[in-house]
Scaffold this active site. Structure first.
Site, PDB file in Angstrom:
ATOM      1  N   ASP A 256     -11.150 -15.821  11.315  1.00 47.64           N
ATOM      2  CA  ASP A 256     -11.888 -15.161  10.236  1.00 47.64           C
ATOM      3  C   ASP A 256     -13.327 -14.864  10.646  1.00 47.64           C
ATOM      4  O   ASP A 256     -14.131 -15.797  10.797  1.00 47.64           O
ATOM      5  CB  ASP A 256     -11.935 -16.065   8.988  1.00 47.64           C
ATOM      6  CG  ASP A 256     -10.724 -15.924   8.093  1.00 47.64           C
ATOM      7  OD1 ASP A 256     -10.014 -14.909   8.203  1.00 47.64           O
ATOM      8  OD2 ASP A 256     -10.498 -16.839   7.277  1.00 47.64           O
TER       9      ASP A 256
ATOM     10  N   ASN B  32     -10.701  -4.808   2.998  1.00 44.84           N
ATOM     11  CA  ASN B  32      -9.778  -5.664   2.228  1.00 44.84           C
ATOM     12  C   ASN B  32      -9.258  -4.938   0.986  1.00 44.84           C
ATOM     13  O   ASN B  32     -10.035  -4.684   0.059  1.00 44.84           O
ATOM     14  CB  ASN B  32     -10.479  -6.962   1.846  1.00 44.84           C
ATOM     15  CG  ASN B  32     -10.632  -7.876   3.044  1.00 44.84           C
ATOM     16  OD1 ASN B  32     -11.244  -7.497   4.041  1.00 44.84           O
ATOM     17  ND2 ASN B  32     -10.044  -9.045   2.978  1.00 44.84           N
TER      18      ASN B  32
ATOM     19  N   TYR C 176      -2.564  -8.571  15.617  1.00 48.92           N
ATOM     20  CA  TYR C 176      -2.393  -7.525  14.604  1.00 48.92           C
ATOM     21  C   TYR C 176      -3.359  -6.361  14.881  1.00 48.92           C
ATOM     22  O   TYR C 176      -2.951  -5.204  14.973  1.00 48.92           O
ATOM     23  CB  TYR C 176      -2.634  -8.115  13.210  1.00 48.92           C
ATOM     24  CG  TYR C 176      -2.733  -7.082  12.133  1.00 48.92           C
ATOM     25  CD1 TYR C 176      -1.635  -6.289  11.803  1.00 48.92           C
ATOM     26  CD2 TYR C 176      -3.935  -6.860  11.450  1.00 48.92           C
ATOM     27  CE1 TYR C 176      -1.735  -5.316  10.822  1.00 48.92           C
ATOM     28  CE2 TYR C 176      -4.036  -5.899  10.471  1.00 48.92           C
ATOM     29  CZ  TYR C 176      -2.937  -5.125  10.169  1.00 48.92           C
ATOM     30  OH  TYR C 176      -3.039  -4.156   9.198  1.00 48.92           O
TER      31      TYR C 176
ATOM     32  N   ILE D  23       0.839  -1.207   0.000  1.00 53.67           N
ATOM     33  CA  ILE D  23       0.000   0.000   0.000  1.00 53.67           C
ATOM     34  C   ILE D  23       0.876   1.260   0.000  1.00 53.67           C
ATOM     35  O   ILE D  23       0.612   2.223  -0.727  1.00 53.67           O
ATOM     36  CB  ILE D  23      -0.990  -0.030   1.186  1.00 53.67           C
ATOM     37  CG1 ILE D  23      -1.835  -1.313   1.103  1.00 53.67           C
ATOM     38  CG2 ILE D  23      -1.895   1.198   1.155  1.00 53.67           C
ATOM     39  CD1 ILE D  23      -2.716  -1.582   2.301  1.00 53.67           C
TER      40      ILE D  23
ATOM     41  N   PHE E 242     -11.214 -21.333   2.512  1.00 51.85           N
ATOM     42  CA  PHE E 242     -11.306 -21.633   3.937  1.00 51.85           C
ATOM     43  C   PHE E 242     -12.726 -21.465   4.489  1.00 51.85           C
ATOM     44  O   PHE E 242     -13.117 -20.364   4.858  1.00 51.85           O
ATOM     45  CB  PHE E 242     -10.343 -20.741   4.722  1.00 51.85           C
ATOM     46  CG  PHE E 242      -8.906 -20.868   4.291  1.00 51.85           C
ATOM     47  CD1 PHE E 242      -8.303 -22.116   4.165  1.00 51.85           C
ATOM     48  CD2 PHE E 242      -8.149 -19.738   4.007  1.00 51.85           C
ATOM     49  CE1 PHE E 242      -6.978 -22.239   3.775  1.00 51.85           C
ATOM     50  CE2 PHE E 242      -6.817 -19.854   3.613  1.00 51.85           C
ATOM     51  CZ  PHE E 242      -6.236 -21.103   3.490  1.00 51.85           C
TER      52      PHE E 242
HETATM   53  N1  UDP Z   1      -9.138 -16.967   1.881  1.00 47.64           N
HETATM   54  C1  UDP Z   1      -9.254 -18.203   1.267  1.00 47.64           C
HETATM   55  N2  UDP Z   1      -8.147 -18.728   0.653  1.00 47.64           N
HETATM   56  C2  UDP Z   1      -6.937 -18.078   0.618  1.00 47.64           C
HETATM   57  C3  UDP Z   1      -6.834 -16.805   1.245  1.00 47.64           C
HETATM   58  C4  UDP Z   1      -7.961 -16.299   1.860  1.00 47.64           C
HETATM   59  O1  UDP Z   1     -10.319 -18.807   1.269  1.00 47.64           O
HETATM   60  O2  UDP Z   1      -5.972 -18.615   0.035  1.00 47.64           O
HETATM   61  C5  UDP Z   1     -10.336 -16.357   2.506  1.00 47.64           C
HETATM   62  C6  UDP Z   1     -10.132 -15.994   3.967  1.00 47.64           C
HETATM   63  O3  UDP Z   1     -10.432 -17.090   4.793  1.00 47.64           O
HETATM   64  C7  UDP Z   1     -11.101 -14.827   4.118  1.00 47.64           C
HETATM   65  C8  UDP Z   1     -11.089 -14.150   2.749  1.00 47.64           C
HETATM   66  O4  UDP Z   1     -10.585 -15.143   1.847  1.00 47.64           O
HETATM   67  O5  UDP Z   1     -12.398 -15.303   4.361  1.00 47.64           O
HETATM   68  C9  UDP Z   1     -10.184 -12.944   2.679  1.00 47.64           C
HETATM   69  O6  UDP Z   1      -8.929 -13.291   3.223  1.00 47.64           O
HETATM   70  P1  UDP Z   1      -7.620 -12.403   3.025  1.00 47.64           P
HETATM   71  O7  UDP Z   1      -6.479 -13.152   3.651  1.00 47.64           O
HETATM   72  O8  UDP Z   1      -7.484 -12.016   1.606  1.00 47.64           O
HETATM   73  O9  UDP Z   1      -7.922 -11.068   3.840  1.00 47.64           O
HETATM   74  P2  UDP Z   1      -8.375 -10.860   5.383  1.00 47.64           P
HETATM   75  O10 UDP Z   1      -9.883 -10.837   5.357  1.00 47.64           O
HETATM   76  O11 UDP Z   1      -7.792 -11.944   6.205  1.00 47.64           O
HETATM   77  O12 UDP Z   1      -7.813  -9.523   5.700  1.00 47.64           O
END
Ligand code: UDP
Length: 331
Positions: free
Chosen positions: A290, A175, A146, A11, A213
């Site tokens: 999450d 995001n 974090y 960023i 996930f």
């Molecule tokens: N996610 C996923 N597979 C991946 C990375 C992320 O399914 O390889 C899902 C994660 O569990 C969340 C969403 O995508 O529900 C966004 O995750 P990311 O890590 O991009 O951003 P965050 O929300 O953690 O800041």
């Protein structure tokens, strides 16, 4: 001159690039622990003599004290570790780097009479939402280290305003997605943990199995819902925040998101559309920490900063894909 900590990262580098595009002088201060020299070289070739890079570490007070002797107009502070999962496993690393590093920065600002800072904060300070969309008045109960570090820094900033008159604007990102429209720079984490780059990387077929996930969340299709804000829209809010402070604005904080939620499956389908590839994914169990759904109420930033996010999720995925293709030739 604007002083960008963490300007070699995702960023921060996009913000530095936009400031250069607008004709400003920019100094990037970065220890290159997660940022990239290549990114700084690109900024240098774009900005020429208006771009200056200082390799320095916020954990070394002398580094930052000396750098701020140049008395920048304002600081834009991105330097931080930002992986949620890692922060839970290694809290000491996060508290030290993020909190102590920011405290050193604020102390150096006090010493050098630099009184304006725009800070990269996060929706993670709110924790598990009790109400969606999330406004700035939502209770702040971060559920990971974090988010806790970012909230601590916000609190320190309040005290530094009261005692020393240092004005801060804290931008709470949802995001962040996409890359520079011209693919000069883009998202480049090692290892990559974010959804969109991971989906796109899986199209290059280098032993990378995409995992989704969790499919049992209480959402439209069972996968997590997030608010994806385009990087260039996000950066425009930083420029507005600088203007706000320069016009005498008081310490303030704003959510940056689109007020639109997209599920993981919707993101995956949009990536399939953009790449025209049949991307395969393995649906697996939930990832720890999450929340089911994070969507920003962005009305405060719209009203006070006069900010309008313009780009769609598809726009972000297109620029992210162009960048990923370029990145494959660099790494
Ligand atoms: N996610 C996923 N597979 C991946 C990375 C992320 O399914 O390889 C899902 C994660 O569990 C969340 C969403 O995508 O529900 C966004 O995750 P990311 O890590 O991009 O951003 P965050 O929300 O953690 O800041």
């Amino acid at each position: 001159m604007y002083f960008v900590t963490g300007g070699a990262g995702y960023i921060g580098s996009h913000c530095a690039l936009e400031l250069l595009k607008q004709g400003y002088e920019v100094t990037v201060f970065d220890n290159l622990s997660t940022g990239h020299t290549e990114t700084c070289n690109i900024l240098k070739s774009f900005g020429g003599s208006r771009f200056n890079f200082i390799k320095g570490d916020l954990l070394k007070p002398d580094d930052i004290n000396n750098a701020l002797k140049a008395k920048p107009e304002a600081i834009i502070h991105f330097a931080a570790f930002s992986q949620v999962g890692e922060s839970v496993k290694e809290p000491a690393k996060y508290y030290e780097n993020n909190v102590i590093g920011s405290l050193n920065l604020l102390n150096a600002m006090k010493k050098n009479e630099v009184r304006k800072i725009v800070f990269s904060s996060t929706a993670a300070i709110y924790g598990e939402p009790i109400e969606v969309p999330i406004s700035e008045t939502h209770p702040k109960n971060p559920i990971n280290t974090y988010g806790k570090t970012k909230l601590m820094i916000e609190n320190i900033m309040d005290d530094f305003d009261l005692a020393y008159g240092i004005k801060s604007v804290r931008l709470r990102y949802f995001n962040v997605a996409g890359a520079d429209s011209n693919s000069l720079i883009g998202e480049w984490h090692n290892p990559e943990t974010h959804l969109i780059p991971n989906i796109l990387k899986s199209t290059f077929g280098k032993d990378f199995q995409l995992k989704i996930f969790g499919t049992d969340y209480n959402t439209k299709d069972g996968t997590c819902v997030r608010d994806y804000i385009n990087i260039e829209d996000l950066v425009s809010a930083h420029i507005l925040a600088l203007n706000y402070l320069e016009n005498g604005g008081e310490t303030n904080f704003f959510n940056l998101g689109t007020k639109e939620g997209s599920s993981v499956t919707e993101v995956l389908n949009t990536c399939r559309e953009v790449t025209e590839k049949n991307i395969e994914a393995e649906y697996t169990e939930r990832r720890a920490g999450d929340p089911a759904c994070l969507i920003a109420d962005n009305s405060k930033a719209k009203k006070i900063l006069n900010w309008t996010p313009k780009k769609t999720l598809k726009d972000s995925i297109k620029t992210a894909y162009n960048w990923e293709k370029k990145l494959q030739t660099i790494i």
